[in-house]
Enzyme design. Structure first.
Site, PDB file in Angstrom:
ATOM      1  N   TYR A  93       4.856   4.014  10.836  1.00 27.35           N
ATOM      2  CA  TYR A  93       3.857   3.473   9.909  1.00 27.35           C
ATOM      3  C   TYR A  93       3.979   1.945   9.837  1.00 27.35           C
ATOM      4  O   TYR A  93       3.002   1.216  10.056  1.00 27.35           O
ATOM      5  CB  TYR A  93       4.027   4.105   8.516  1.00 27.35           C
ATOM      6  CG  TYR A  93       3.319   3.372   7.405  1.00 27.35           C
ATOM      7  CD1 TYR A  93       1.931   3.439   7.266  1.00 27.35           C
ATOM      8  CD2 TYR A  93       4.034   2.595   6.476  1.00 27.35           C
ATOM      9  CE1 TYR A  93       1.272   2.756   6.243  1.00 27.35           C
ATOM     10  CE2 TYR A  93       3.395   1.917   5.459  1.00 27.35           C
ATOM     11  CZ  TYR A  93       2.024   1.997   5.339  1.00 27.35           C
ATOM     12  OH  TYR A  93       1.387   1.318   4.331  1.00 27.35           O
TER      13      TYR A  93
ATOM     14  N   TRP B 233       4.756  -0.331  -2.963  1.00 23.38           N
ATOM     15  CA  TRP B 233       4.916   0.675  -4.018  1.00 23.38           C
ATOM     16  C   TRP B 233       3.645   0.796  -4.897  1.00 23.38           C
ATOM     17  O   TRP B 233       3.699   0.683  -6.117  1.00 23.38           O
ATOM     18  CB  TRP B 233       6.104   0.337  -4.909  1.00 23.38           C
ATOM     19  CG  TRP B 233       7.458   0.296  -4.256  1.00 23.38           C
ATOM     20  CD1 TRP B 233       7.755   0.159  -2.942  1.00 23.38           C
ATOM     21  CD2 TRP B 233       8.732   0.386  -4.932  1.00 23.38           C
ATOM     22  NE1 TRP B 233       9.118   0.152  -2.759  1.00 23.38           N
ATOM     23  CE2 TRP B 233       9.744   0.286  -3.950  1.00 23.38           C
ATOM     24  CE3 TRP B 233       9.115   0.533  -6.270  1.00 23.38           C
ATOM     25  CZ2 TRP B 233      11.096   0.337  -4.273  1.00 23.38           C
ATOM     26  CZ3 TRP B 233      10.463   0.566  -6.584  1.00 23.38           C
ATOM     27  CH2 TRP B 233      11.444   0.474  -5.591  1.00 23.38           C
TER      28      TRP B 233
ATOM     29  N   THR C 263       1.703  -4.216   4.246  1.00 26.27           N
ATOM     30  CA  THR C 263       2.772  -3.521   3.537  1.00 26.27           C
ATOM     31  C   THR C 263       4.146  -4.185   3.650  1.00 26.27           C
ATOM     32  O   THR C 263       4.432  -4.866   4.651  1.00 26.27           O
ATOM     33  CB  THR C 263       2.879  -2.082   4.090  1.00 26.27           C
ATOM     34  OG1 THR C 263       4.017  -1.433   3.541  1.00 26.27           O
ATOM     35  CG2 THR C 263       3.016  -2.066   5.602  1.00 26.27           C
ATOM     36  N   ASP C 264       4.993  -3.916   2.669  1.00 27.06           N
ATOM     37  CA  ASP C 264       6.404  -4.327   2.712  1.00 27.06           C
ATOM     38  C   ASP C 264       7.166  -3.608   3.837  1.00 27.06           C
ATOM     39  O   ASP C 264       8.236  -4.041   4.237  1.00 27.06           O
ATOM     40  CB  ASP C 264       7.076  -4.037   1.367  1.00 27.06           C
ATOM     41  CG  ASP C 264       6.972  -2.583   0.933  1.00 27.06           C
ATOM     42  OD1 ASP C 264       5.956  -1.930   1.273  1.00 27.06           O
ATOM     43  OD2 ASP C 264       7.883  -2.072   0.259  1.00 27.06           O
TER      44      ASP C 264
ATOM     45  N   ASP D  11     -15.276   6.430  10.809  1.00 30.36           N
ATOM     46  CA  ASP D  11     -13.926   6.958  11.052  1.00 30.36           C
ATOM     47  C   ASP D  11     -13.134   5.901  11.823  1.00 30.36           C
ATOM     48  O   ASP D  11     -13.449   5.604  12.984  1.00 30.36           O
ATOM     49  CB  ASP D  11     -14.019   8.266  11.843  1.00 30.36           C
ATOM     50  CG  ASP D  11     -12.659   8.935  11.996  1.00 30.36           C
ATOM     51  OD1 ASP D  11     -11.637   8.257  11.738  1.00 30.36           O
ATOM     52  OD2 ASP D  11     -12.626  10.121  12.368  1.00 30.36           O
TER      53      ASP D  11
ATOM     54  N   GLN E  99      -6.591   4.386  -3.238  1.00 33.06           N
ATOM     55  CA  GLN E  99      -6.175   3.811  -4.528  1.00 33.06           C
ATOM     56  C   GLN E  99      -6.683   2.378  -4.707  1.00 33.06           C
ATOM     57  O   GLN E  99      -7.205   2.028  -5.767  1.00 33.06           O
ATOM     58  CB  GLN E  99      -4.651   3.741  -4.614  1.00 33.06           C
ATOM     59  CG  GLN E  99      -3.931   5.041  -4.604  1.00 33.06           C
ATOM     60  CD  GLN E  99      -2.497   4.803  -5.014  1.00 33.06           C
ATOM     61  OE1 GLN E  99      -2.207   4.675  -6.199  1.00 33.06           O
ATOM     62  NE2 GLN E  99      -1.601   4.715  -4.052  1.00 33.06           N
TER      63      GLN E  99
ATOM     64  N   LYS F  84       1.308  -0.914  11.095  1.00 34.33           N
ATOM     65  CA  LYS F  84       0.756  -1.923  10.177  1.00 34.33           C
ATOM     66  C   LYS F  84       1.067  -3.338  10.679  1.00 34.33           C
ATOM     67  O   LYS F  84       0.228  -4.235  10.600  1.00 34.33           O
ATOM     68  CB  LYS F  84       1.321  -1.724   8.759  1.00 34.33           C
ATOM     69  CG  LYS F  84       0.847  -0.455   8.050  1.00 34.33           C
ATOM     70  CD  LYS F  84      -0.626  -0.477   7.674  1.00 34.33           C
ATOM     71  CE  LYS F  84      -0.939  -1.475   6.584  1.00 34.33           C
ATOM     72  NZ  LYS F  84      -2.393  -1.414   6.210  1.00 34.33           N
TER      73      LYS F  84
ATOM     74  N   ALA G 141      -6.292   2.712   5.402  1.00 34.73           N
ATOM     75  CA  ALA G 141      -5.132   2.729   6.310  1.00 34.73           C
ATOM     76  C   ALA G 141      -4.651   4.159   6.465  1.00 34.73           C
ATOM     77  O   ALA G 141      -4.910   5.011   5.614  1.00 34.73           O
ATOM     78  CB  ALA G 141      -3.998   1.874   5.753  1.00 34.73           C
TER      79      ALA G 141
ATOM     80  N   ASP H 211     -16.830   5.120   3.541  1.00 28.42           N
ATOM     81  CA  ASP H 211     -15.859   6.218   3.564  1.00 28.42           C
ATOM     82  C   ASP H 211     -15.670   6.715   4.992  1.00 28.42           C
ATOM     83  O   ASP H 211     -16.311   6.235   5.932  1.00 28.42           O
ATOM     84  CB  ASP H 211     -16.265   7.347   2.607  1.00 28.42           C
ATOM     85  CG  ASP H 211     -17.590   7.981   2.999  1.00 28.42           C
ATOM     86  OD1 ASP H 211     -18.101   7.687   4.106  1.00 28.42           O
ATOM     87  OD2 ASP H 211     -18.120   8.765   2.204  1.00 28.42           O
TER      88      ASP H 211
HETATM   89  N1  LIG Z   1       0.357   3.274  -1.215  1.00 33.98           N
HETATM   90  C1  LIG Z   1       1.369   2.406  -1.138  1.00 33.98           C
HETATM   91  O1  LIG Z   1       2.423   2.589  -1.753  1.00 33.98           O
HETATM   92  C2  LIG Z   1       1.237   1.156  -0.303  1.00 33.98           C
HETATM   93  C3  LIG Z   1       2.343   0.311  -0.189  1.00 33.98           C
HETATM   94  C4  LIG Z   1       2.215  -0.863   0.577  1.00 33.98           C
HETATM   95  C5  LIG Z   1       1.027  -1.167   1.193  1.00 33.98           C
HETATM   96  N2  LIG Z   1      -0.026  -0.298   1.071  1.00 33.98           N
HETATM   97  C6  LIG Z   1      -1.264  -0.653   1.778  1.00 33.98           C
HETATM   98  O2  LIG Z   1      -2.307  -0.779   0.830  1.00 33.98           O
HETATM   99  C7  LIG Z   1      -3.544  -0.383   1.416  1.00 33.98           C
HETATM  100  C8  LIG Z   1      -4.251   0.628   0.536  1.00 33.98           C
HETATM  101  O3  LIG Z   1      -3.375   1.712   0.295  1.00 33.98           O
HETATM  102  P1  LIG Z   1      -3.769   2.898  -0.704  1.00 33.98           P
HETATM  103  O4  LIG Z   1      -2.524   3.271  -1.440  1.00 33.98           O
HETATM  104  O5  LIG Z   1      -4.993   2.538  -1.446  1.00 33.98           O
HETATM  105  O6  LIG Z   1      -4.065   4.028   0.371  1.00 33.98           O
HETATM  106  P2  LIG Z   1      -4.637   5.498   0.147  1.00 33.98           P
HETATM  107  O7  LIG Z   1      -4.839   5.779  -1.289  1.00 33.98           O
HETATM  108  O8  LIG Z   1      -3.773   6.388   0.975  1.00 33.98           O
HETATM  109  O9  LIG Z   1      -6.078   5.391   0.819  1.00 33.98           O
HETATM  110  C9  LIG Z   1      -6.224   5.213   2.185  1.00 33.98           C
HETATM  111  C10 LIG Z   1      -7.676   5.128   2.485  1.00 33.98           C
HETATM  112  O10 LIG Z   1      -7.827   4.981   3.899  1.00 33.98           O
HETATM  113  C11 LIG Z   1      -8.796   5.927   4.335  1.00 33.98           C
HETATM  114  N3  LIG Z   1      -8.575   6.330   5.711  1.00 33.98           N
HETATM  115  C12 LIG Z   1      -7.452   6.820   6.274  1.00 33.98           C
HETATM  116  N4  LIG Z   1      -7.689   7.153   7.554  1.00 33.98           N
HETATM  117  C13 LIG Z   1      -8.993   6.873   7.793  1.00 33.98           C
HETATM  118  C14 LIG Z   1      -9.844   7.002   8.905  1.00 33.98           C
HETATM  119  N5  LIG Z   1      -9.414   7.508  10.073  1.00 33.98           N
HETATM  120  N6  LIG Z   1     -11.143   6.598   8.791  1.00 33.98           N
HETATM  121  C15 LIG Z   1     -11.612   6.106   7.628  1.00 33.98           C
HETATM  122  N7  LIG Z   1     -10.863   5.965   6.530  1.00 33.98           N
HETATM  123  C16 LIG Z   1      -9.565   6.349   6.612  1.00 33.98           C
HETATM  124  C17 LIG Z   1      -8.619   7.092   3.399  1.00 33.98           C
HETATM  125  O11 LIG Z   1      -9.753   7.940   3.478  1.00 33.98           O
HETATM  126  P3  LIG Z   1      -9.650   9.545   3.246  1.00 33.98           P
HETATM  127  O12 LIG Z   1      -9.622   9.747   1.761  1.00 33.98           O
HETATM  128  O13 LIG Z   1     -10.869  10.073   3.899  1.00 33.98           O
HETATM  129  O14 LIG Z   1      -8.372   9.988   3.911  1.00 33.98           O
HETATM  130  C18 LIG Z   1      -8.476   6.372   2.077  1.00 33.98           C
HETATM  131  O15 LIG Z   1      -9.730   5.987   1.584  1.00 33.98           O
HETATM  132  C19 LIG Z   1      -3.199   0.131   2.816  1.00 33.98           C
HETATM  133  O16 LIG Z   1      -3.391  -0.910   3.735  1.00 33.98           O
HETATM  134  C20 LIG Z   1      -1.726   0.427   2.743  1.00 33.98           C
HETATM  135  O17 LIG Z   1      -1.103   0.301   4.004  1.00 33.98           O
HETATM  136  C21 LIG Z   1       0.040   0.833   0.324  1.00 33.98           C
END
Ligand SMILES: NC(=O)c1ccc[n+]([C@@H]2O[C@H](COP(=O)([O-])OP(=O)(O)OC[C@H]3O[C@@H](n4cnc5c(N)ncnc54)[C@H](OP(=O)(O)O)[C@@H]3O)[C@@H](O)[C@H]2O)c1
Length: 289
Positions: free
Chosen positions: A124, A150, A100-101, A35, A11, A128, A59, A30
């Site tokens: 998780y 969120w 993250t929170d 990986d 996202q 983090k 992540a 990607d």
């Molecule tokens: N989503 C939330 O609500 C939230 C809340 C607080 C903080 N965050 C933080 O914000 C950041 C971005 O979150 P997001 O919502 O954008 O996450 P997301 O949509 O779940 O995307 C995660 C990304 O990480 C990649 N990834 C996961 N495992 C991998 C691996 N082994 N090797 C290479 N790539 C890998 C995924 O690739 P694939 O598509 O190949 O799996 C995807 O591109 C993260 O640090 C997360 O901890 C998110």
């Protein structure tokens, strides 16, 4: 300026792509290219590409599944980040790392400051937090950590899109009303990251960024139904009932309160976070197109 973004399909990474300044040409890595679960792949890619700025938007984000596979979560969320930080320290590059929170236990009742004591409730959050610590230890002068919460967007899966689907499928919904926090439109976070880079505002340390809010998931769901209807994404309204967390058990515990104080980053950038409902409206209007 050479920039490498980890997490191209996520996202935040997709929102970085949507808002990318025209004079920048980042490389988005990607999973097939790199990986993060495989030791050494991050270091190899960085040694090949030699970026001056790394944005880590990748992540392991499956909060509940992390309870079953903590080692994998740790490899992606900590060990891979440690490789990024080592490179940043050795090559004098900048690492902008998203966190993250969920590093907090949620026992506070006032917004969390970046320096507040941490206490993750699950694997998780634990992985983090370990990633943050590894980065700050290896590259204290080259790491900028931005904690967010969120996150939702037109891309990927998130609470807003899940609610829209369930509101179209079901006759009634229960949504927890005893967890309070702040949603974050990924596009707004992406714009903040680009501003740090384009205005040369990189300052090492821990920062927070979310939209301006202090709401429950239930309040968020009610707003999604209302604004989703206005945007033409829902053609009916169903009862959305407040429920306690105990009525919706999940493998990983969530913080009951996780509002993040954003003023440190807001002051650095000279901006204010957008009120959450304005960003929700913006996202839904884009999603409806
Ligand atoms: N989503 C939330 O609500 C939230 C809340 C607080 C903080 N965050 C933080 O914000 C950041 C971005 O979150 P997001 O919502 O954008 O996450 P997301 O949509 O779940 O995307 C995660 C990304 O990480 C990649 N990834 C996961 N495992 C991998 C691996 N082994 N090797 C290479 N790539 C890998 C995924 O690739 P694939 O598509 O190949 O799996 C995807 O591109 C993260 O640090 C997360 O901890 C998110």
């Amino acid at each position: 300026m050479s920039i490498l973004v980890f997490g191209s399909s996520g996202q935040v990474a997709q929102s970085l792509l949507d808002t990318q300044p025209t004079d920048l040409n980042p490389l988005y890595a990607d999973r097939a290219t790199c990986d993060l679960a495989e030791p050494g792949q991050v270091a190899d890619l960085l040694a090949r590409e030699k970026p001056q700025v790394i944005i880590n938007a990748a992540a392991y984000t499956q909060v509940d599944k992390a309870e079953e596979e903590p080692e994998l979560a740790h490899r992606v969320n900590c060990d891979a980040v440690a490789e990024m930080a080592r490179y940043a320290s050795e090559e004098d590059a900048q690492l902008i790392h998203i966190s993250t929170d969920f590093v907090f236990d949620g026992r506070k009742t006032a917004p969390y400051q970046p320096g507040d004591p941490t206490g993750p409730l699950g694997e998780y959050g634990d992985s983090k937090l370990a990633g943050e610590q590894a980065a700050l230890q290896s590259a204290p002068e080259s790491t900028m950590i931005i904690r967010t919460a969120w996150v939702y967007s037109e891309h990927g899966s998130n609470f807003v899109k899940t609610m829209l689907r369930l509101m179209a499928e079901r006759d009634e919904l229960g949504v927890v009303n005893d967890q309070r926090g702040a949603p974050t439109y990924a596009r707004g976070l992406a714009e903040v990251i680009w501003q740090i880079i384009t205005d040369s505002l990189f300052q090492p340390g821990i920062y927070h960024w979310t939209d301006q809010a202090e709401i429950s998931w239930h309040e968020f769901a009610l707003a999604i139904q209302e604004e989703g209807g206005r945007a033409g994404l829902l053609d009916r309204s169903i009862p959305v009932n407040p429920i306690p967390t105990e009525a919706y058990p999940t493998p990983a515990a969530r913080p009951a309160y996780s509002v993040l104080d954003t003023s440190k980053l807001a002051n650095l950038l000279g901006i204010e976070p957008v009120p959450w409902r304005d960003n929700l409206r913006l996202m839904l209007s884009r999603f409806a197109k």
